[in-house]
Design a protein around this motif. Structure first.
Motif, PDB file in Angstrom:
ATOM      1  N   ALA A  24      16.395  -0.979  12.673  1.00  0.00           N
ATOM      2  CA  ALA A  24      15.578  -0.310  11.656  1.00  0.00           C
ATOM      3  C   ALA A  24      15.988  -0.766  10.267  1.00  0.00           C
ATOM      4  N   GLN A  25      17.277  -0.893  10.013  1.00  0.00           N
ATOM      5  CA  GLN A  25      17.731  -1.356   8.709  1.00  0.00           C
ATOM      6  C   GLN A  25      17.318  -2.796   8.468  1.00  0.00           C
ATOM      7  N   ALA A  26      17.398  -3.639   9.481  1.00  0.00           N
ATOM      8  CA  ALA A  26      16.987  -5.031   9.340  1.00  0.00           C
ATOM      9  C   ALA A  26      15.494  -5.114   9.070  1.00  0.00           C
ATOM     10  N   SER A  27      14.696  -4.261   9.705  1.00  0.00           N
ATOM     11  CA  SER A  27      13.251  -4.253   9.483  1.00  0.00           C
ATOM     12  C   SER A  27      12.925  -3.834   8.056  1.00  0.00           C
ATOM     13  N   ASP A  28      13.626  -2.807   7.549  1.00  0.00           N
ATOM     14  CA  ASP A  28      13.415  -2.364   6.172  1.00  0.00           C
ATOM     15  C   ASP A  28      13.764  -3.465   5.186  1.00  0.00           C
ATOM     16  N   ALA A  29      14.861  -4.149   5.421  1.00  0.00           N
ATOM     17  CA  ALA A  29      15.296  -5.223   4.527  1.00  0.00           C
ATOM     18  C   ALA A  29      14.288  -6.364   4.536  1.00  0.00           C
ATOM     19  N   ALA A  30      13.719  -6.658   5.699  1.00  0.00           N
ATOM     20  CA  ALA A  30      12.740  -7.737   5.790  1.00  0.00           C
ATOM     21  C   ALA A  30      11.438  -7.342   5.102  1.00  0.00           C
ATOM     22  N   ALA A  31      11.074  -6.072   5.151  1.00  0.00           N
ATOM     23  CA  ALA A  31       9.827  -5.618   4.535  1.00  0.00           C
ATOM     24  C   ALA A  31       9.944  -5.536   3.022  1.00  0.00           C
ATOM     25  N   SER A  32      11.108  -5.234   2.508  1.00  0.00           N
ATOM     26  CA  SER A  32      11.282  -5.059   1.065  1.00  0.00           C
ATOM     27  C   SER A  32      10.919  -6.285   0.242  1.00  0.00           C
ATOM     28  N   PRO A  33      11.364  -7.488   0.572  1.00  0.00           N
ATOM     29  CA  PRO A  33      10.968  -8.649  -0.228  1.00  0.00           C
ATOM     30  C   PRO A  33       9.456  -8.874  -0.217  1.00  0.00           C
ATOM     31  N   ALA A  34       8.826  -8.654   0.920  1.00  0.00           N
ATOM     32  CA  ALA A  34       7.375  -8.828   0.995  1.00  0.00           C
ATOM     33  C   ALA A  34       6.677  -7.787   0.131  1.00  0.00           C
ATOM     34  N   THR A  35       7.151  -6.554   0.181  1.00  0.00           N
ATOM     35  CA  THR A  35       6.565  -5.490  -0.630  1.00  0.00           C
ATOM     36  C   THR A  35       6.781  -5.776  -2.103  1.00  0.00           C
ATOM     37  N   ALA A  36       7.965  -6.223  -2.454  1.00  0.00           N
ATOM     38  CA  ALA A  36       8.264  -6.548  -3.854  1.00  0.00           C
ATOM     39  C   ALA A  36       7.406  -7.713  -4.330  1.00  0.00           C
ATOM     40  N   ALA A  37       7.207  -8.689  -3.473  1.00  0.00           N
ATOM     41  CA  ALA A  37       6.391  -9.848  -3.847  1.00  0.00           C
ATOM     42  C   ALA A  37       4.940  -9.449  -4.061  1.00  0.00           C
ATOM     43  N   SER A  38       4.418  -8.584  -3.195  1.00  0.00           N
ATOM     44  CA  SER A  38       3.026  -8.166  -3.359  1.00  0.00           C
ATOM     45  C   SER A  38       2.869  -7.281  -4.595  1.00  0.00           C
ATOM     46  N   ALA A  39       3.870  -6.467  -4.893  1.00  0.00           N
ATOM     47  CA  ALA A  39       3.816  -5.646  -6.105  1.00  0.00           C
ATOM     48  C   ALA A  39       3.863  -6.529  -7.341  1.00  0.00           C
ATOM     49  N   LYS A  40       4.683  -7.561  -7.290  1.00  0.00           N
ATOM     50  CA  LYS A  40       4.790  -8.493  -8.418  1.00  0.00           C
ATOM     51  C   LYS A  40       3.467  -9.242  -8.609  1.00  0.00           C
ATOM     52  N   ALA A  45      -1.608  -9.964 -11.597  1.00  0.00           N
ATOM     53  CA  ALA A  45      -3.074  -9.967 -11.609  1.00  0.00           C
ATOM     54  C   ALA A  45      -3.610  -8.948 -12.606  1.00  0.00           C
ATOM     55  N   THR A  46      -2.989  -7.767 -12.665  1.00  0.00           N
ATOM     56  CA  THR A  46      -3.416  -6.734 -13.614  1.00  0.00           C
ATOM     57  C   THR A  46      -3.203  -7.208 -15.041  1.00  0.00           C
ATOM     58  N   LYS A  47      -2.073  -7.839 -15.289  1.00  0.00           N
ATOM     59  CA  LYS A  47      -1.778  -8.350 -16.627  1.00  0.00           C
ATOM     60  C   LYS A  47      -2.807  -9.404 -17.042  1.00  0.00           C
ATOM     61  N   LYS A  48      -3.157 -10.267 -16.098  1.00  0.00           N
ATOM     62  CA  LYS A  48      -4.144 -11.307 -16.374  1.00  0.00           C
ATOM     63  C   LYS A  48      -5.513 -10.677 -16.668  1.00  0.00           C
ATOM     64  N   THR A  49      -5.884  -9.672 -15.883  1.00  0.00           N
ATOM     65  CA  THR A  49      -7.159  -8.975 -16.092  1.00  0.00           C
ATOM     66  C   THR A  49      -7.174  -8.277 -17.449  1.00  0.00           C
ATOM     67  N   ASP A  50      -6.071  -7.633 -17.804  1.00  0.00           N
ATOM     68  CA  ASP A  50      -5.980  -6.960 -19.106  1.00  0.00           C
ATOM     69  C   ASP A  50      -6.128  -7.966 -20.245  1.00  0.00           C
ATOM     70  N   HIS A  51      -5.466  -9.100 -20.129  1.00  0.00           N
ATOM     71  CA  HIS A  51      -5.549 -10.117 -21.170  1.00  0.00           C
ATOM     72  C   HIS A  51      -6.982 -10.629 -21.311  1.00  0.00           C
TER      73      HIS A  51
END
Length: 122
Positions: A24-40, A45-51
């Motif tokens: 479970a901990q390994a799964s959470d760690a693997a999901a975090s970078p993907a989640t962080a990348a999609s949030a980034k 995209a929002t910043k580009k749209t605002d500009h």
């Protein structure tokens, strides 16, 4: 003998519990970078749209007949536009707001433009 069997069973249960917890901990760690990348990516995209919205509003203001956009500043955030700066004539304050509201993608306009002189001080 029963105590030995009980300890064996307890050992198996502990091993299984530890293995599933580690998974479970390994799964959470693997999901975090993907989640962080999609949030980034979403933030970028929002910043580009605002500009782009800022550019579109400024362009619309610059195309208005007799409107001096040189001292007007446009800031956008998620469709909310803030107009600041000064204009030489009072009627241009309301004109700027109406022009900004008509730009596609604008959800709201906060008009903080004030009446000011356009000439140089000295």
């Amino acid at each position: 003998m029963k105590a030995v069997d009980m300890l064996k069973a307890l050992g198996v249960v502990v091993c299984v519990a530890m293995a599933s917890n580690a998974y479970a901990q390994a799964s959470d760690a693997a999901a975090s970078p993907a989640t962080a990348a999609s949030a980034k990516a979403a933030k970028k995209a929002t910043k580009k749209t605002d500009h782009q919205l800022e550019v579109d509003v400024r362009r619309a203001l610059s195309k208005a007949q007799g409107f001096d956009v040189s001292k007007v500043f446009v800031k956008a955030r998620s469709g909310a536009v803030v107009l600041t700066g000064t204009v030489p004539e009072g009627n241009q304050i309301g004109q700027a707001e109406e022009i900004a509201k008509a730009v596609p993608g604008v959800k709201s306009v906060s008009n903080k433009i004030s009446l000011g002189t356009q000439g140089g001080g000295g």
